[in-house]
Enzyme design. Structure first.
Site, short mmCIF file in Angstrom:
data_model
loop_
_atom_site.label_atom_id
_atom_site.label_comp_id
_atom_site.label_asym_id
_atom_site.label_seq_id
_atom_site.Cartn_x
_atom_site.Cartn_y
_atom_site.Cartn_z
N THR A 225 -52.76 54.65 55.99
CA THR A 225 -52.35 53.99 57.23
C THR A 225 -52.39 52.48 57.08
O THR A 225 -51.50 51.76 57.55
CB THR A 225 -53.25 54.44 58.40
OG1 THR A 225 -53.22 55.87 58.49
CG2 THR A 225 -52.79 53.84 59.71
N ASP A 226 -53.40 51.97 56.41
CA ASP A 226 -53.47 50.53 56.12
C ASP A 226 -52.28 50.08 55.28
O ASP A 226 -51.65 49.06 55.55
CB ASP A 226 -54.76 50.20 55.38
CG ASP A 226 -55.93 49.89 56.31
OD1 ASP A 226 -55.69 49.58 57.48
OD2 ASP A 226 -57.08 49.95 55.85
N VAL A 227 -52.00 50.84 54.22
CA VAL A 227 -50.90 50.47 53.33
C VAL A 227 -49.57 50.49 54.08
O VAL A 227 -48.75 49.57 53.96
CB VAL A 227 -50.86 51.40 52.10
CG1 VAL A 227 -49.61 51.14 51.26
CG2 VAL A 227 -52.11 51.21 51.24
#
Length: 452
Positions: A225-227
């Site tokens: 999700t961060d990426v």
């Protein structure tokens, strides 16, 4: 049109010579050209002349600014004095350090360079500043005035308390593109909540569909999700640069983990929105196609994707199970889905009779999608990874030679070059302050007062 914007930015900066980047101070790293595809001259760095003030830390924000730096943008990573990006302390593992006599004297007492930080901070410069002090805020305001983009991932409203919110910065630089990366966005009841990848994986549906059906939900093996949010932010900033050419004005970008993850649900989201169909966990299996999943071998695993009858028949020939395609339980995909457990048991038992590599040797040319489940060592030793030169070696002033994953995209067969290693904490503080017009005496005074 974007090229005109960038040239205009360079011309504008030429009006303030004391603030121009000192290009001779940049230690370029010579990286061998890679030719993973068609040969060609590549392209000039398309964001050359764009300055980005990076107030982000951990993963989503640093990913977005690294991608922009790969395209030639000058990224100044402003970090809190004495601490820096949280991931600087996220070790082990960390890079082995050079002997003291081979590294800069001012860098000898710092902690080792963590592998996590090194992963997403190439091509950047580091300055450390006390964000809360008036003198520190003055430095940051000068950087805002001379930047094209500011990227931050503080809790919504936090930077406004320091005098660095969107409204504050727009008054200083009306052309500034201000990108805020948060957990849940700038509005709504969760706007003040911190954003953590693993929490939002659960809250925004991803964890619910990840894992085996008879086991608890599982997180993805990397902070996906961060990426994804970093990729969305990178694209939004590129779009804002084009928009600024059309309007002459900056823009406030609201990018967040929650909505990035919702967008990443793809067909799973559509299944619910269009048909009211709730999702569930299938492990590596496909809800509508069988066999389409990981199967165990004697010493490893193989991913099989038999998406139609022809591919299923080919798979049965490889496994020497010629009667299965004519079995009424398995003769078409709908009945294979209905009898999933029976079929997977038969296939698993056969695969378990041989080692993985024995089976892998039987698949080429058979027309069945397949692939090994590789560990990370096997991934980087993959023939395709070697042929495509997917890593790059750079010289770090504290760690010596280190390997990083290379930029993923090529242009006319050439990757954008890595021009800087990830910076050690405060590496470029004096250099950047000098560019901002501070005298050596003033810099010494700021250091003594622990402003920088």
């Amino acid at each position: 049109m974007l090229g005109f914007t960038l040239r205009s930015s360079v011309r504008a900066r030429a009006l303030a010579p004391s603030l121009r980047p000192t290009r001779e101070c940049v230690r370029h790293i010579q990286v061998a050209s890679t030719e993973p595809g068609a040969s060609g001259p590549g392209i000039p760095p398309p964001l050359k002349g764009i300055r980005i003030l990076d107030l982000t830390r951990i993963l989503a924000g640093p990913t977005s600014t690294m991608l922009l730096s790969d395209l030639g943008a000058e990224v100044i990573k402003a970090e809190q004095i004495g601490k820096g990006d949280d991931t600087r302390s996220w070790n082990p593992p960390s890079a082995p350090m050079l002997p003291d006599h081979l590294m800069p004297e001012e860098a000898r007492d710092l902690p080792p360079e963590s592998a996590y930080f090194l992963a997403v901070n190439r091509n950047k410069r580091s300055i450390t500043i006390d964000f809360k002090s008036p003198a520190g805020l003055e430095i940051l305001h000068k950087l805002v005035a001379q930047s094209d983009v500011l990227v931050e991932n503080f809790i919504s409203g936090k930077l406004s308390e320091f005098g660095l919110g969107w409204e504050d910065c727009q008054k200083i630089n009306p052309r500034l593109i201000y990108a805020s990366i948060t957990g849940y966005g700038q509005t709504g009841p969760y706007r003040k909540a911190a954003g953590y990848d693993v929490i939002i994986e659960g809250e925004a549906g991803l964890m619910h569909i990840t894992g085996e059906p008879d086991r608890p939900p599982s997180k993805v093996g990397v902070a996906a999700t961060d990426v994804a949010t970093g990729l969305y932010a990178h694209g939004a900033i590129m779009a804002a640069l084009i928009s600024r050419q059309q309007t002459g004005k900056g823009v406030w970008i609201d990018c967040n983990l929650f909505e990035s993850q919702l967008a990443g649900l793809a067909n799973i989201a559509s299944n619910y929105l269009i048909a009211g169909q709730e999702a569930k966990r299938y492990g590596t299996a496909h809800p509508s196609v069988v066999p389409y999943q990981v199967l165990p071998c004697k010493d490893g695993f193989i991913m099989i994707g038999a998406g139609n009858n022809r591919q299923f028949e080919s798979l049965c020939r490889i496994l020497d199970l010629p009667d299965l395609p004519n079995d009424p339980r398995f003769s078409s995909n709908p009945v294979r889905v209905e009898n999933r457990d029976e079929l997977i048991k038969i296939l698993s038992d056969r695969f378990m009779e041989q080692d993985r590599d024995v089976w892998l040797a039987k698949f080429p040319g058979a027309g069945v999608p397949y692939g090994p489940i590789n560990n990370i060592k096997q991934t980087f030793e993959h023939p395709q990874a070697i042929a495509r030169n997917v890593t790059v070696e750079v010289e770090h002033p504290r760690a010596g030679k280190i390997k990083l994953v290379a930029p993923a995209v090529t242009y006319n067969g050439q990757r954008m070059k890595v021009t800087r290693p990830p910076p050690w904490l405060s590496q470029h503080t004096e250099e950047i302050l000098t560019e901002l017009g501070y005298s050596p005496e003033k810099i010494a005074e700021l250091k003594k007062a622990k402003v920088v």
